[in-house]
Design an enzyme around this catalytic site. Structure first.
Site, PDB file in Angstrom:
ATOM      1  N   ARG A   1     -22.156  -1.191  13.339  1.00  0.00           N
ATOM      2  CA  ARG A   1     -22.049  -1.140  11.876  1.00  0.00           C
ATOM      3  C   ARG A   1     -23.352  -1.627  11.241  1.00  0.00           C
ATOM      4  O   ARG A   1     -23.838  -1.080  10.251  1.00  0.00           O
ATOM      5  CB  ARG A   1     -20.879  -2.005  11.389  1.00  0.00           C
TER       6      ARG A   1
ATOM      7  N   THR B   1     -10.554 -10.378  14.575  1.00  0.00           N
ATOM      8  CA  THR B   1     -11.757 -11.054  15.060  1.00  0.00           C
ATOM      9  C   THR B   1     -11.350 -12.377  15.702  1.00  0.00           C
ATOM     10  O   THR B   1     -12.172 -13.070  16.268  1.00  0.00           O
ATOM     11  CB  THR B   1     -12.708 -11.369  13.877  1.00  0.00           C
TER      12      THR B   1
ATOM     13  N   LYS C   1     -13.535  -1.403  16.037  1.00  0.00           N
ATOM     14  CA  LYS C   1     -12.085  -1.475  16.241  1.00  0.00           C
ATOM     15  C   LYS C   1     -11.374  -0.397  15.406  1.00  0.00           C
ATOM     16  O   LYS C   1     -10.526   0.330  15.923  1.00  0.00           O
ATOM     17  CB  LYS C   1     -11.562  -2.882  15.888  1.00  0.00           C
TER      18      LYS C   1
END
Ligand code: ADE
Length: 361
Positions: free
Chosen positions: A243, A184, A90
């Protein structure tokens, strides 16, 4: 490209707030971030342009069109809400959007905007078409939210000057800007805030092919040589999350370094490194296994409620729900039912628990 960040809560006292980071999309693509100020380890592996961003095809398509149209009209991009589990890109997408728009990206997070003056300080320093990125936007305080409504809708900042009976409201015009909010927990956003975003996009877990390509790209940037099988092993064990893929790649690099591995890193070395870090063959880590084992051992596989599980694990329910569970749900190892969480037959099988129906037979 320039980045500005602010973290009001952790750096008090500071008279004037500045955003956490500023990324200036007007700089040359590929420029490094200011060392020590804004560059993080994660930043060095982030794609800078949409063309380099792997995966999330639909998201890229939607945002690519919106950017092209906004640039063509000479306008700021409409406000964007990005939601989905952590680590899917994001923040990276916000930086990419700024780069594509050729504007500055001001990065902050909702907990840093605790007091009205934090958000006011940020809004009054915006330059025309700037992109303001607010991470964890579901955690915005009520005052910050209320200041944002007219700012997003009418580019107006309603300031209260004075106190008590002499208090007055002053309206300040703001330049056109784009707010990119990330969360989230899209369901935790108030509907007035959610309704002010022109583009609301969900980020999905990445597929194996995309993850393998992300690992190959990151290995190239880190000057590491990995076999195709080694890349695909990391892709399989990173919970569908870039990630985590990049983090695992760094752990693999550590083991390769200590083993004085020369030449190509192979699948066995990846397996050794990831087993050392207790990441299993499907990417489950200790937190995932603790949740599943608790359900199996103490609740016969479920159902058990979120609050019960979080109390037993000593884990915040919101973290369990938005960080731990999504990947288990995606794998089909866990189900959310009206009566609580249940481990599926696939989940049992993965942890080596017998299928209760077979036991009865
Ligand atoms: N590194 C992290 N996320 C990435 C993505 N989506 N594409 C390319 N590299 C990445």
């Amino acid at each position: 490209m320039a980045i500005v960040s602010s973290n009001a809560a952790s750096q008090r006292p500071r008279p004037d707030r500045v955003p956490d980071r500023v990324v200036d999309g007007a700089r040359q693509a590929g420029d490094d971030l200011e060392p020590g100020r804004s560059g993080t380890k994660e930043d060095s592996l982030r794609p800078k342009r949409l063309a380099d961003y792997i995966g999330q095809r639909e998201l890229k398509q939607v945002l690519g069109i919106a950017v092209q149209a906004a640039v063509g009209r000479g306008e700021s991009l409409d406000h964007v809400l990005l939601y989905g589990p952590p680590g899917l890109g994001k923040t990276t997408m916000a930086m990419v959007l700024a780069e594509e728009l050729g504007v500055t990206c001001r990065i902050t997070s909702a907990p840093a905007l605790e007091r009205p003056r934090d958000i006011v300080g940020l809004l009054v320093t915006l330059q025309p078409k700037d992109l303001l990125f607010i991470d964890e936007i579901h955690r915005l305080s009520r005052v910050a939210e209320e200041l944002l409504y007219p700012a997003m809708e009418d580019r107006r900042l309603d300031l209260t000057v004075g106190k008590g009976s002499t208090a007055r409201t002053r309206a300040l015009d703001l330049p056109p800007f784009t707010l990119v909010g990330a969360t989230t927990r899209a369901g935790a956003l108030s509907s007035p805030l959610r309704d002010r975003f022109g583009l609301i996009q969900r980020l999905e877990f990445y597929g194996l092919e995309d993850l393998q390509a992300i690992v190959e790209r990151a290995a190239g940037l880190l000057d590491l040589e990995l076999s195709a099988e080694a890349c695909s092993e990391i892709a399989r064990r990173c919970r569908g999350t870039p990630r985590i893929a990049n983090r695992l790649l760094r752990r693999v690099r550590d083991v390769a370094c200590v083993r004085a591995c020369e030449g190509c890193i192979d699948r066995d070395l990846v397996d050794e490194a990831l087993t050392l870090h207790r990441v299993d063959g499907r990417g489950l880590d200790a937190s995932d296994r603790r949740l599943m084992e608790l359900l199996l051992q103490s609740y016969g596989g479920g159902p058990a409620g979120l609050d019960t599980l979080s109390a037993a694990l000593g884990e915040d329910p919101a973290t369990l729900e938005s960080v731990v569970e999504p990947y288990l749900l995606q794998l089909g190892f866990l189900q959310r039912t009206p009566r609580g969480r249940v481990v599926t037959a696939a989940g049992r099988g993965h942890l080596g628990w017998p299928d209760p129906q077979e036991q009865v037979a």
